[in-house]
Write a protein that holds these residues in place. Structure first.
Motif, mmCIF file in Angstrom:
data_model
loop_
_atom_site.group_PDB
_atom_site.id
_atom_site.type_symbol
_atom_site.label_atom_id
_atom_site.label_comp_id
_atom_site.label_asym_id
_atom_site.label_seq_id
_atom_site.Cartn_x
_atom_site.Cartn_y
_atom_site.Cartn_z
ATOM 1 N N MET A 140 14.380 -57.664 -165.485
ATOM 2 C CA MET A 140 14.151 -56.274 -165.093
ATOM 3 C C MET A 140 15.455 -55.489 -165.236
ATOM 4 O O MET A 140 16.458 -55.808 -164.601
ATOM 5 C CB MET A 140 13.654 -56.212 -163.643
ATOM 6 N N THR A 141 15.412 -54.455 -166.076
ATOM 7 C CA THR A 141 16.604 -53.640 -166.281
ATOM 8 C C THR A 141 16.341 -52.226 -165.747
ATOM 9 O O THR A 141 15.749 -52.080 -164.692
ATOM 10 C CB THR A 141 17.032 -53.655 -167.759
ATOM 11 N N SER A 142 16.741 -51.195 -166.459
ATOM 12 C CA SER A 142 16.616 -49.846 -165.906
ATOM 13 C C SER A 142 16.810 -48.804 -166.997
ATOM 14 O O SER A 142 17.601 -49.008 -167.933
ATOM 15 C CB SER A 142 17.668 -49.633 -164.807
ATOM 16 N N ALA A 143 16.100 -47.687 -166.856
ATOM 17 C CA ALA A 143 16.281 -46.575 -167.787
ATOM 18 C C ALA A 143 17.673 -45.962 -167.678
ATOM 19 O O ALA A 143 18.078 -45.201 -168.554
ATOM 20 C CB ALA A 143 15.215 -45.509 -167.550
ATOM 21 N N THR A 144 18.413 -46.300 -166.606
ATOM 22 C CA THR A 144 19.790 -45.790 -166.502
ATOM 23 C C THR A 144 20.700 -46.389 -167.565
ATOM 24 O O THR A 144 21.819 -45.914 -167.763
ATOM 25 C CB THR A 144 20.388 -46.085 -165.107
ATOM 26 N N THR A 145 20.250 -47.424 -168.274
ATOM 27 C CA THR A 145 21.044 -47.943 -169.391
ATOM 28 C C THR A 145 20.953 -47.018 -170.597
ATOM 29 O O THR A 145 21.819 -47.040 -171.464
ATOM 30 C CB THR A 145 20.564 -49.347 -169.814
ATOM 31 N N ARG A 146 19.892 -46.203 -170.649
ATOM 32 C CA ARG A 146 19.703 -45.259 -171.757
ATOM 33 C C ARG A 146 20.115 -43.847 -171.391
ATOM 34 O O ARG A 146 20.685 -43.121 -172.200
ATOM 35 C CB ARG A 146 18.230 -45.277 -172.208
ATOM 36 N N VAL A 147 19.829 -43.459 -170.161
ATOM 37 C CA VAL A 147 20.118 -42.100 -169.691
ATOM 38 C C VAL A 147 21.226 -42.178 -168.657
ATOM 39 O O VAL A 147 21.032 -42.736 -167.577
ATOM 40 C CB VAL A 147 18.859 -41.452 -169.071
ATOM 41 N N ALA A 148 22.386 -41.639 -168.970
ATOM 42 C CA ALA A 148 23.522 -41.697 -168.044
ATOM 43 C C ALA A 148 23.222 -40.875 -166.799
ATOM 44 O O ALA A 148 22.994 -39.668 -166.865
ATOM 45 C CB ALA A 148 24.784 -41.184 -168.722
ATOM 46 N N THR A 149 23.227 -41.553 -165.648
ATOM 47 C CA THR A 149 22.910 -40.923 -164.374
ATOM 48 C C THR A 149 24.132 -40.996 -163.476
ATOM 49 O O THR A 149 24.563 -42.097 -163.107
ATOM 50 C CB THR A 149 21.730 -41.657 -163.698
ATOM 51 N N PRO A 150 24.755 -39.864 -163.139
ATOM 52 C CA PRO A 150 25.965 -39.908 -162.314
ATOM 53 C C PRO A 150 25.756 -40.722 -161.040
ATOM 54 O O PRO A 150 24.746 -40.576 -160.351
ATOM 55 C CB PRO A 150 26.211 -38.426 -161.993
ATOM 56 N N GLY A 151 26.709 -41.605 -160.768
ATOM 57 C CA GLY A 151 26.631 -42.447 -159.583
ATOM 58 C C GLY A 151 26.074 -43.831 -159.845
ATOM 59 O O GLY A 151 26.135 -44.703 -158.977
ATOM 60 N N ALA A 152 25.541 -44.049 -161.054
ATOM 61 C CA ALA A 152 24.882 -45.326 -161.353
ATOM 62 C C ALA A 152 25.683 -46.200 -162.303
ATOM 63 O O ALA A 152 25.152 -47.174 -162.829
ATOM 64 C CB ALA A 152 23.497 -45.070 -161.940
ATOM 65 N N ALA A 153 26.964 -45.896 -162.517
ATOM 66 C CA ALA A 153 27.728 -46.578 -163.569
ATOM 67 C C ALA A 153 27.750 -48.100 -163.447
ATOM 68 O O ALA A 153 27.400 -48.800 -164.412
ATOM 69 C CB ALA A 153 29.147 -46.022 -163.629
ATOM 70 N N PRO A 154 28.149 -48.690 -162.304
ATOM 71 C CA PRO A 154 28.166 -50.162 -162.241
ATOM 72 C C PRO A 154 26.760 -50.754 -162.386
ATOM 73 O O PRO A 154 26.560 -51.703 -163.154
ATOM 74 C CB PRO A 154 28.763 -50.456 -160.865
ATOM 75 N N TYR A 155 25.805 -50.199 -161.664
ATOM 76 C CA TYR A 155 24.422 -50.665 -161.726
ATOM 77 C C TYR A 155 23.913 -50.642 -163.167
ATOM 78 O O TYR A 155 23.385 -51.641 -163.682
ATOM 79 C CB TYR A 155 23.564 -49.774 -160.833
ATOM 80 N N ALA A 156 24.106 -49.517 -163.841
ATOM 81 C CA ALA A 156 23.620 -49.370 -165.210
ATOM 82 C C ALA A 156 24.357 -50.286 -166.170
ATOM 83 O O ALA A 156 23.767 -50.843 -167.103
ATOM 84 C CB ALA A 156 23.752 -47.916 -165.655
ATOM 85 N N ALA A 157 25.659 -50.452 -165.956
ATOM 86 C CA ALA A 157 26.446 -51.323 -166.833
ATOM 87 C C ALA A 157 25.941 -52.760 -166.775
ATOM 88 O O ALA A 157 25.816 -53.438 -167.803
ATOM 89 C CB ALA A 157 27.919 -51.256 -166.449
ATOM 90 N N PHE A 158 25.634 -53.241 -165.573
ATOM 91 C CA PHE A 158 25.164 -54.614 -165.441
ATOM 92 C C PHE A 158 23.736 -54.762 -165.940
ATOM 93 O O PHE A 158 23.376 -55.802 -166.511
ATOM 94 C CB PHE A 158 25.305 -55.091 -163.999
#
Length: 250
Positions: A140-158
């Motif tokens: 399970m990943t996240s759309a934050t890997t495609r759409v940069a969402t301020p505040g989600a950098a570590p979460y999205a990176a992993f």
């Protein structure tokens, strides 16, 4: 009967996936960490309608516990289904901790890393001896890997790292006919997000406005896709990231 392990199955998307998979005739081993009552409730709901499920404790940050967990799984397989293998693993356990890059602490960083990338890596490794040929891994990943969402950098990176890992799993496990895919939810109301959504209805309106179908999703919208991907209907889908977000930010 296919037997599926779903981590973080006590609530939200994990609980929905457990129930949707059980409705398709799959046996379910769901894990919980801090919410045993929720896990037992999901097990009761599945068993009450003729399915079969068990709940096991698991902290995905404790890599050293994975060998013992594998033993627990083997015992549950034998006692509940008379089997010695699993057919699927859904690496779903996770949490959100959103902060601007300049304010992220090392502890916050490490916590997200351990749950969203290190944990799935080593849990998959630990469970491979129990995985049947022709099995399936879903990360399970996240759309934050495609759409940069301020505040989600570590979460999205992993989560982005987990998407890359998914393709490597598909490549390396291919000789055993084990598939690996990632599911990337968009804006979804779950136990993890509902409090924030309720406190900020304007944020829900914003997310809905950024989604082609004009609303945010529900856990069942993702749970149904997980169950479908695990079924034989999608047996030729491999090494893919499938976004489930109603057309989020396109």
């Amino acid at each position: 009967m296919s037997i599926i392990i779903i981590t973080g199955g006590s609530r939200g998307i994990g609980a929905s996936a457990a129930k949707q998979c059980a409705a398709k005739g799959m046996g379910i081993i769901l894990t919980y960490n801090s919410h045993p009552a929720g896990a037992e409730s999901v097990v009761r709901q599945i068993n009450a309608v003729g399915g079969k499920a068990v709940a096991l404790a698991l902290d995905v940050t404790k890599v050293r516990s994975f060998a013992a967990f594998r033993d627990d799984v083997a015992k549950a397989l034998k006692s509940t289904w008379g089997k010695d293998h699993i057919d699927g693993l859904v690496n779903n356990a996770g949490y959100g901790n959103f902060n601007a890059i300049e304010a992220v602490s090392e502890a916050e960083f490490d916590g997200l890393l351990n749950v969203h990338l290190k944990g799935p890596f080593f849990l998959t490794q630990a469970l491979l001896p129990l995985m049947a040929a022709g099995g399936h891994i879903i990360n399970m990943t996240s759309a934050t890997t495609r759409v940069a969402t301020p505040g989600a950098a570590p979460y999205a990176a992993f989560k982005g790292g987990l998407e890359v890992l998914t393709r490597y799993m598909a490549k390396e496990f291919g000789p055993r006919k084990i598939r690996a895919n990632a599911i990337s939810p968009g804006a979804i109301r779950t136990d993890m997000t509902s409090k924030a959504f309720d406190q900020s209805p304007e944020f829900v309106t914003l997310l809905a406005g950024q989604t082609a179908l004009g609303k945010i999703g529900e856990a069942d919208d993702v749970g149904r896709v997980i169950a479908s991907l695990l079924s034989e209907d999608n047996g030729w889908v491999n090494a893919q990231t499938i976004e489930v977000g109603g057309g989020y930010n396109i």
